[in-house]
Design a protein around this motif. Sequence first.
Motif, PDB file in Angstrom:
ATOM      1  N   ASN A 231       8.834   8.608  -1.973  1.00 25.39           N
ATOM      2  CA  ASN A 231       9.276   9.986  -1.714  1.00 25.39           C
ATOM      3  C   ASN A 231       8.117  10.930  -1.446  1.00 25.39           C
ATOM      4  O   ASN A 231       8.334  12.048  -1.045  1.00 25.39           O
ATOM      5  CB  ASN A 231      10.095  10.512  -2.892  1.00 25.39           C
ATOM      6  CG  ASN A 231      11.402   9.787  -3.037  1.00 25.39           C
ATOM      7  OD1 ASN A 231      11.969   9.301  -2.078  1.00 25.39           O
ATOM      8  ND2 ASN A 231      11.912   9.705  -4.253  1.00 25.39           N
ATOM      9  N   GLY A 232       6.913  10.498  -1.715  1.00 24.02           N
ATOM     10  CA  GLY A 232       5.766  11.393  -1.636  1.00 24.02           C
ATOM     11  C   GLY A 232       5.030  11.247  -0.392  1.00 24.02           C
ATOM     12  O   GLY A 232       4.624  11.693   0.515  1.00 24.02           O
TER      13      GLY A 232
ATOM     14  N   THR B 100      10.458   3.285 -10.951  1.00 23.25           N
ATOM     15  CA  THR B 100      10.249   4.737 -10.874  1.00 23.25           C
ATOM     16  C   THR B 100       8.974   5.040 -10.098  1.00 23.25           C
ATOM     17  O   THR B 100       8.949   5.920  -9.243  1.00 23.25           O
ATOM     18  CB  THR B 100      10.179   5.354 -12.287  1.00 23.25           C
ATOM     19  OG1 THR B 100      11.408   5.064 -12.961  1.00 23.25           O
ATOM     20  CG2 THR B 100       9.966   6.853 -12.223  1.00 23.25           C
ATOM     21  N   LYS B 101       7.910   4.302 -10.388  1.00 22.70           N
ATOM     22  CA  LYS B 101       6.641   4.516  -9.698  1.00 22.70           C
ATOM     23  C   LYS B 101       6.795   4.231  -8.193  1.00 22.70           C
ATOM     24  O   LYS B 101       6.313   4.988  -7.372  1.00 22.70           O
ATOM     25  CB  LYS B 101       5.564   3.598 -10.293  1.00 22.70           C
ATOM     26  CG  LYS B 101       4.202   3.800  -9.731  1.00 22.70           C
ATOM     27  CD  LYS B 101       3.179   2.940 -10.448  1.00 22.70           C
ATOM     28  CE  LYS B 101       1.822   3.114  -9.825  1.00 22.70           C
ATOM     29  NZ  LYS B 101       0.808   2.328 -10.477  1.00 22.70           N
ATOM     30  N   HIS B 102       7.509   3.169  -7.858  1.00 23.69           N
ATOM     31  CA  HIS B 102       7.726   2.823  -6.445  1.00 23.69           C
ATOM     32  C   HIS B 102       8.557   3.908  -5.748  1.00 23.69           C
ATOM     33  O   HIS B 102       8.275   4.276  -4.612  1.00 23.69           O
ATOM     34  CB  HIS B 102       8.422   1.468  -6.334  1.00 23.69           C
ATOM     35  CG  HIS B 102       8.709   1.060  -4.942  1.00 23.69           C
ATOM     36  ND1 HIS B 102       7.714   0.648  -4.068  1.00 23.69           N
ATOM     37  CD2 HIS B 102       9.859   1.028  -4.227  1.00 23.69           C
ATOM     38  CE1 HIS B 102       8.254   0.373  -2.894  1.00 23.69           C
ATOM     39  NE2 HIS B 102       9.559   0.590  -2.971  1.00 23.69           N
ATOM     40  N   ALA B 103       9.576   4.415  -6.441  1.00 20.83           N
ATOM     41  CA  ALA B 103      10.413   5.469  -5.858  1.00 20.83           C
ATOM     42  C   ALA B 103       9.601   6.739  -5.641  1.00 20.83           C
ATOM     43  O   ALA B 103       9.762   7.415  -4.619  1.00 20.83           O
ATOM     44  CB  ALA B 103      11.607   5.743  -6.771  1.00 20.83           C
ATOM     45  N   ASP B 104       8.725   7.073  -6.583  1.00 19.99           N
ATOM     46  CA  ASP B 104       7.882   8.268  -6.456  1.00 19.99           C
ATOM     47  C   ASP B 104       6.934   8.132  -5.263  1.00 19.99           C
ATOM     48  O   ASP B 104       6.709   9.090  -4.525  1.00 19.99           O
ATOM     49  CB  ASP B 104       7.070   8.515  -7.728  1.00 19.99           C
ATOM     50  CG  ASP B 104       7.941   9.000  -8.883  1.00 19.99           C
ATOM     51  OD1 ASP B 104       9.113   9.403  -8.644  1.00 19.99           O
ATOM     52  OD2 ASP B 104       7.467   8.981 -10.027  1.00 19.99           O
ATOM     53  N   GLN B 105       6.373   6.941  -5.059  1.00 19.72           N
ATOM     54  CA  GLN B 105       5.462   6.717  -3.931  1.00 19.72           C
ATOM     55  C   GLN B 105       6.211   6.774  -2.620  1.00 19.72           C
ATOM     56  O   GLN B 105       5.667   7.226  -1.613  1.00 19.72           O
ATOM     57  CB  GLN B 105       4.749   5.375  -4.093  1.00 19.72           C
ATOM     58  CG  GLN B 105       3.737   5.370  -5.202  1.00 19.72           C
ATOM     59  CD  GLN B 105       3.127   4.004  -5.435  1.00 19.72           C
ATOM     60  OE1 GLN B 105       3.578   3.005  -4.876  1.00 19.72           O
ATOM     61  NE2 GLN B 105       2.105   3.950  -6.261  1.00 19.72           N
TER      62      GLN B 105
ATOM     63  N   TYR C 188       9.696   1.347 -15.294  1.00 18.51           N
ATOM     64  CA  TYR C 188       8.470   2.058 -14.935  1.00 18.51           C
ATOM     65  C   TYR C 188       8.052   1.726 -13.501  1.00 18.51           C
ATOM     66  O   TYR C 188       7.738   2.608 -12.711  1.00 18.51           O
ATOM     67  CB  TYR C 188       7.347   1.701 -15.916  1.00 18.51           C
ATOM     68  CG  TYR C 188       5.995   2.195 -15.475  1.00 18.51           C
ATOM     69  CD1 TYR C 188       5.620   3.521 -15.668  1.00 18.51           C
ATOM     70  CD2 TYR C 188       5.092   1.341 -14.855  1.00 18.51           C
ATOM     71  CE1 TYR C 188       4.378   3.980 -15.246  1.00 18.51           C
ATOM     72  CE2 TYR C 188       3.853   1.791 -14.432  1.00 18.51           C
ATOM     73  CZ  TYR C 188       3.501   3.113 -14.630  1.00 18.51           C
ATOM     74  OH  TYR C 188       2.278   3.563 -14.207  1.00 18.51           O
TER      75      TYR C 188
END
Length: 72
Positions: free
Chosen positions: A71-72, A64-69, A61
């Motif tokens: 990429n955003g 995934t959260k770090h990767a989403d931040q 989790y």
Amino acid sequence: MSDATGSDDGDWEAIIEFRRIGTALQVIAIDPETGREVSMVGDPRLSRHELGRLAAQKLRYVLTKHADQSNG
């Protein structure tokens, strides 16, 4: 004590460490690729397999959260 556990979605693995702290068990999950780690405290009456699975799930989790931040 260290262990490695796989995830339910493939061959991803985390390094899992267990440390007794009083009457509780600290579980640390480490991603070997990034070095990112998470920890949790669990009930030692649960199996190490279950505690390791939960810690690996928490690590997934966070990754995934770090990767989403990133990429955003």
